[in-house]
Design an enzyme around this catalytic site. Structure first.
Site, short mmCIF file in Angstrom:
data_model
loop_
_atom_site.label_atom_id
_atom_site.label_comp_id
_atom_site.label_asym_id
_atom_site.label_seq_id
_atom_site.Cartn_x
_atom_site.Cartn_y
_atom_site.Cartn_z
N LYS A 17 0.76 -0.87 -0.16
CA LYS A 17 0.01 0.19 0.19
C LYS A 17 1.03 0.85 0.52
O LYS A 17 0.14 2.12 -0.49
CB LYS A 17 -0.94 0.13 1.15
CG LYS A 17 -2.10 -1.30 1.15
CD LYS A 17 -3.05 -1.43 2.77
CE LYS A 17 -3.76 -2.21 1.96
NZ LYS A 17 -4.39 -2.31 3.86
N HIS A 53 1.01 -6.79 18.17
CA HIS A 53 0.39 -7.76 17.99
C HIS A 53 -0.26 -7.86 19.06
O HIS A 53 -0.40 -7.42 19.91
CB HIS A 53 1.20 -9.29 18.16
CG HIS A 53 1.89 -9.40 17.45
ND1 HIS A 53 3.38 -9.19 17.45
CD2 HIS A 53 1.89 -10.54 16.08
CE1 HIS A 53 4.33 -9.36 16.07
NE2 HIS A 53 3.33 -10.22 15.66
#
Length: 416
Positions: free
Chosen positions: A61, A111
């Site tokens: 991206k 995470h």
């Protein structure tokens, strides 16, 4: 200088399911030998796999390509001895990176039990304006037989005594972004000065009983003016009180075409956000962190620490497109999509800059671009206009007029 960035979120459960059924095939398709070696050293932890997968998506991206010509193995995510992730690019990945003028890539991976989030930033010493293809595709080509009505009728509901500049900036930004007809709707007390300042817009003064601001008596006249418009923007400089909150509520509930709400408009909604649950049609809100703090009842500090999460939360909760302004402005859709903007600079932190963005987004919607893409395009071109202005003025001396004057050149870059 930040030239580009990318962000991606991966559901760890989705990765676990893939690994249960076709781990070997998945690994061979997505990861390089060194990446597989690292994953195996972590006992094939799904969170580790999800983090590297998200990082590859974030880099794609940042490059503006997605996964395609730049494939999974053109992007390699490695780790230092201390566990810090870093990126190596190969083939098409390196080629695109060089075209963008990116000298450094910085990557972070976070995470939690359910999700892995990756954020990538590309830095360069010299700004090369190479517009990503997906941004270029948003702006439609103009047909030869077009006329001013083709490019949208936009209403700008703005201003109060002492705040004529907000109405001026938003209206001029809509015109500079390509709108064919811009109607500047202001309290009658401001009509004369704006008629002098805005020679290209159509000034629509609304009776204000010499208060210098909109009142509930203004509602019907405003509705009569905007009923056939393609999109409206409301909020810049209109002031905040209970009466204006009721006026805004009436407009939100009666007008069914797209509305861009900014500044005082967001502060008024914060007094009773439930109005958004009943609104028909697309709503785009463009808060800075302080305005979003008032809307959500969350501290500015918490919002700044978790900009992505609060942008998505706002869009999901209120069924709006959220444009959270600031460094790397975020655009969140009602479907959970997130765009992170690579353009812009600290010099744009100046009075009137947000009013300009409001007018730009409304303009692009009025030209027939779907509201989410219009918000992305508005944010990108607004930031690029600021970058172009900073080349001439520097970041210290820039004012909103410099950004406004650079809008045509930022849009022109999309065609180069």
């Amino acid at each position: 200088m930040v030239l580009s960035n990318g962000v991606d979120i991966v559901d760890v459960y989705r990765i676990e399911e893939i690994m249960k059924n076709k781990k070997d095939k998945f690994y061979m398709k997505i990861f390089t030998p060194d990446e597989i070696k690292y994953i195996e050293s972590k006992n094939d932890n799904p969170q580790t796999v999800a983090g590297i997968f998200a990082a590859k998506e974030a880099i794609s991206k940042l490059l503006g390509t997605g996964i395609g010509n730049v494939n999974w193995k053109h992007i390699e995510i490695l780790h230092s001895k201390k566990g810090k992730p870093y990126v190596k690019l190969y083939s098409e990945g390196m080629k695109v990176c060089n075209q963008l003028g990116i000298d450094e890539l910085h990557l972070s991976i976070s995470h939690e039990r359910d999700y892995a989030i990756a954020f990538a930033v590309g830095y360069g010493k010299n700004m090369k304006v190479l517009v990503p293809e997906y941004i270029k595709r948003i702006l439609p080509k103009r047909e030869e037989d077009s006329h001013k009505g083709t490019f949208g009728r936009i209403g700008i509901i703005a201003g109060s005594k002492g705040m004529t500049g907000a109405a001026y900036m938003s209206s001029m930004a809509a015109l500079r972004s390509g709108s064919g007809l811009v109607y500047t709707i202001v309290p009658r007390s401001l009509g004369e000065i704006l008629s002098i300042k805005l020679t290209e817009a159509i000034i629509k003064p609304i009776e204000d009983q010499d208060t210098g601001y909109f009142t509930m008596d203004s509602v019907q006249d405003i509705m009569d003016i905007i009923k056939d418009m393609d999109a409206i923007a409301i909020g810049p400089g209109i002031g905040v009180d209970e009466e204006r909150a009721e006026l805004l509520r009436s407009i939100l509930l009666e007008y069914e075409n797209p509305i861009v709400v900014d500044a005082d408009g967001i502060n008024l909604i914060s007094l009773d956000p439930t109005v958004l649950f009943d609104r028909q049609g697309h709503t785009i809100i463009t808060p800075h962190p302080g305005e979003l703090s008032r809307l959500l009842g969350v501290s500015i500090g918490d919002i700044q620490k978790n900009r992505l999460e609060y942008s998505k939360l706002t869009s999901n909760k209120y069924n709006v497109i959220t444009v959270l302004k600031g460094a790397n402005t975020l655009v969140a859709s009602t479907r959970g999509d997130i765009y992170t903007n690579p353009t812009g600079n600290p010099g744009m932190a100046t009075a009137g800059s947000g009013d300009i963005l409001t007018g730009m987004i409304a303009s692009f919607i009025g030209q027939g671009i779907n509201p989410y893409d219009a918000a992305i395009l508005g944010v990108y071109c607004h930031g690029l206009a600021g970058d172009l202005a900073s080349r001439d003025k520097g970041e210290y001396g820039m004012i909103a007029m410099d950004i406004l004057d650079s809008i045509p050149y930022s849009i022109k870059k999309l065609g180069e």
